[in-house]
Scaffold this active site. Structure first.
Site, PDB file in Angstrom:
ATOM      1  N   ASN A  10       0.876  -1.173   0.000  1.00 16.06           N
ATOM      2  CA  ASN A  10       0.000   0.000   0.000  1.00 16.06           C
ATOM      3  C   ASN A  10       0.916   1.226   0.000  1.00 16.06           C
ATOM      4  O   ASN A  10       1.470   1.587   1.034  1.00 16.06           O
ATOM      5  CB  ASN A  10      -0.891  -0.036   1.250  1.00 16.06           C
ATOM      6  CG  ASN A  10      -1.772   1.193   1.353  1.00 16.06           C
ATOM      7  OD1 ASN A  10      -1.880   1.979   0.400  1.00 16.06           O
ATOM      8  ND2 ASN A  10      -2.415   1.361   2.497  1.00 16.06           N
ATOM      9  N   LYS A  12       0.185   4.218  -0.391  1.00 14.68           N
ATOM     10  CA  LYS A  12      -0.468   5.428   0.151  1.00 14.68           C
ATOM     11  C   LYS A  12      -0.158   6.634  -0.748  1.00 14.68           C
ATOM     12  O   LYS A  12      -0.033   6.468  -1.961  1.00 14.68           O
ATOM     13  CB  LYS A  12      -0.045   5.656   1.599  1.00 14.68           C
ATOM     14  CG  LYS A  12      -0.240   4.399   2.446  1.00 14.68           C
ATOM     15  CD  LYS A  12      -0.109   4.610   3.921  1.00 14.68           C
ATOM     16  CE  LYS A  12      -0.291   3.282   4.632  1.00 14.68           C
ATOM     17  NZ  LYS A  12      -0.272   3.387   6.071  1.00 14.68           N
ATOM     18  N   HIS A  97      -9.566   1.284   4.390  1.00 13.57           N
ATOM     19  CA  HIS A  97      -8.341   1.460   5.150  1.00 13.57           C
ATOM     20  C   HIS A  97      -8.615   2.425   6.301  1.00 13.57           C
ATOM     21  O   HIS A  97      -9.400   3.364   6.152  1.00 13.57           O
ATOM     22  CB  HIS A  97      -7.233   2.015   4.235  1.00 13.57           C
ATOM     23  CG  HIS A  97      -5.898   1.996   4.903  1.00 13.57           C
ATOM     24  ND1 HIS A  97      -5.532   2.945   5.822  1.00 13.57           N
ATOM     25  CD2 HIS A  97      -4.867   1.123   4.826  1.00 13.57           C
ATOM     26  CE1 HIS A  97      -4.321   2.656   6.270  1.00 13.57           C
ATOM     27  NE2 HIS A  97      -3.897   1.553   5.676  1.00 13.57           N
ATOM     28  N   GLU A  99      -7.075   4.817   7.454  1.00 15.97           N
ATOM     29  CA  GLU A  99      -6.841   6.234   7.138  1.00 15.97           C
ATOM     30  C   GLU A  99      -8.046   6.817   6.394  1.00 15.97           C
ATOM     31  O   GLU A  99      -8.421   7.966   6.605  1.00 15.97           O
ATOM     32  CB  GLU A  99      -5.549   6.378   6.317  1.00 15.97           C
ATOM     33  CG  GLU A  99      -4.324   6.167   7.201  1.00 15.97           C
ATOM     34  CD  GLU A  99      -3.114   5.562   6.493  1.00 15.97           C
ATOM     35  OE1 GLU A  99      -3.061   5.611   5.254  1.00 15.97           O
ATOM     36  OE2 GLU A  99      -2.237   5.028   7.204  1.00 15.97           O
ATOM     37  N   GLU A 169      -5.885  -4.868  10.209  1.00 13.45           N
ATOM     38  CA  GLU A 169      -4.839  -3.889  10.476  1.00 13.45           C
ATOM     39  C   GLU A 169      -5.143  -3.131  11.769  1.00 13.45           C
ATOM     40  O   GLU A 169      -5.921  -2.163  11.747  1.00 13.45           O
ATOM     41  CB  GLU A 169      -4.754  -2.877   9.332  1.00 13.45           C
ATOM     42  CG  GLU A 169      -4.426  -3.497   7.994  1.00 13.45           C
ATOM     43  CD  GLU A 169      -3.806  -2.473   7.053  1.00 13.45           C
ATOM     44  OE1 GLU A 169      -2.691  -2.727   6.577  1.00 13.45           O
ATOM     45  OE2 GLU A 169      -4.421  -1.414   6.824  1.00 13.45           O
ATOM     46  N   GLY A 175       2.060   2.236  10.692  1.00 14.38           N
ATOM     47  CA  GLY A 175       3.026   3.325  10.562  1.00 14.38           C
ATOM     48  C   GLY A 175       3.688   3.715  11.870  1.00 14.38           C
ATOM     49  O   GLY A 175       4.350   4.744  11.955  1.00 14.38           O
ATOM     50  N   SER A 215       2.980  -2.225  10.283  1.00 16.25           N
ATOM     51  CA  SER A 215       4.422  -2.319  10.502  1.00 16.25           C
ATOM     52  C   SER A 215       5.007  -3.697  10.170  1.00 16.25           C
ATOM     53  O   SER A 215       5.889  -4.190  10.867  1.00 16.25           O
ATOM     54  CB  SER A 215       4.785  -1.906  11.935  1.00 16.25           C
ATOM     55  OG  SER A 215       4.364  -0.572  12.181  1.00 16.25           O
TER      56      SER A 215
END
Ligand code: PGA
Length: 252
Positions: A10, A12, A97, A99, A169, A175, A215
């Site tokens: 991904n 991003k 996701h 985010e 996730e 991250g 991660s």
């Protein structure tokens, strides 16, 4: 029961056009010839076509969009339809996701609609779920993810659901450099598979690939992928460096 092993990157909102093509080319060049791992590159929308072109002779590497709109087409300035994404060669769409859920307020209800349009077009949704730290601390993580699955996916019929890829996730691991331990990942993946089994039966549950994200790096991928119910990874930061990503692909 053999499930598809998947390593999805991904990217991003990283890498400009040239950098994106360079990365895709570097990955394709070094891909092991006889891999049974499905590799997916989740690129920014503007790179999709070029990356798909780079990968056209590499059948085990597919391209994913990181989002799409739930409407077929129309007056939605700045948005992308599934048809557009498909027409440039993407075969997967990452949906939900954390985010997107956090910054773009995507609800389970909207995600359910996105899942439907993606499936209708014959693309594969990679449906993300996962809990924030406060929820994990209260030990409510299974319940939290259950609601995401129920509201985002469980309206599907078994035949449609069997095309879904799930990515678990935990938000606290994305991250942050903090990875869920292999035991934490396995616990949640097993719970997710149980929820699927309850809804759709063992056969569907045992065929559903459930990826871990948060991660994932070369140093921890092997142990994570070694868990019984972990079928691969959705990789952010480490997917931006070809050697790291290739090492993760080689971790099964
Ligand atoms: P990370 O991101 O690997 O950088 O933690 C994972 C993701 O958000 O998909």
């Amino acid at each position: 029961m053999k499930r598809k092993k998947i390593v999805a990157g991904n990217w991003k909102m990283n890498l400009n056009y040239k950098e994106g093509i360079k990365l895709a080319t570097a990955i394709a060049k070094k891909m092991p010839a006889q891999s049974d791992v499905q590799v997916i590159l989740g690129t920014p929308a503007i790179h999709l076509k070029a990356v798909a072109d780079v990968l056209q002779h590499f059948s085990q590497i597919a391209v994913a969009a990181q989002n799409c709109h739930q409407a077929e087409k129309g007056a939605y300035t700045g948005e992308l339809s599934v048809d557009m994404v498909q027409s440039v060669g993407a075969s997967y769409v990452i949906l939900g996701h954390s985010e997107r859920r956090a910054y773009f307020k995507e609800s389970n209800e909207v995600l359910a609609q996105k899942v439907d349009v993606v499936l209708e077009k014959g693309l594969t949704p990679i449906f993300c779920c996962g809990e924030p730290l406060e929820i994990r601390k209260k030990k409510k993580h299974v319940k939290f993810v259950k609601k995401q699955l129920q509201e985002g996916l469980f309206h599907l019929k078994a035949k449609e659901f069997s095309k879904i890829v799930i990515a678990y996730e935990p938000i606290w691991a994305i991250g942050t450099g903090v990875t869920a331990s292999p035991e934490q990942a396995q616990e949640m993946h097993k719970s997710i598979r149980k929820l699927i089994a309850k809804q759709y039966g063992d056969k569907v549950a045992n065929k559903t690939s459930i990826l871990y994200g948060g991660s994932v790096k070369p140093a921890n991928a092997k142990e994570l992928f070694g868990q019984k119910d972990v079928d691969g990874g959705l990789v952010g930061g480490a997917s931006l460096k070809a050697p790291d990503f290739l090492q993760i692909i080689g971790s099964f």
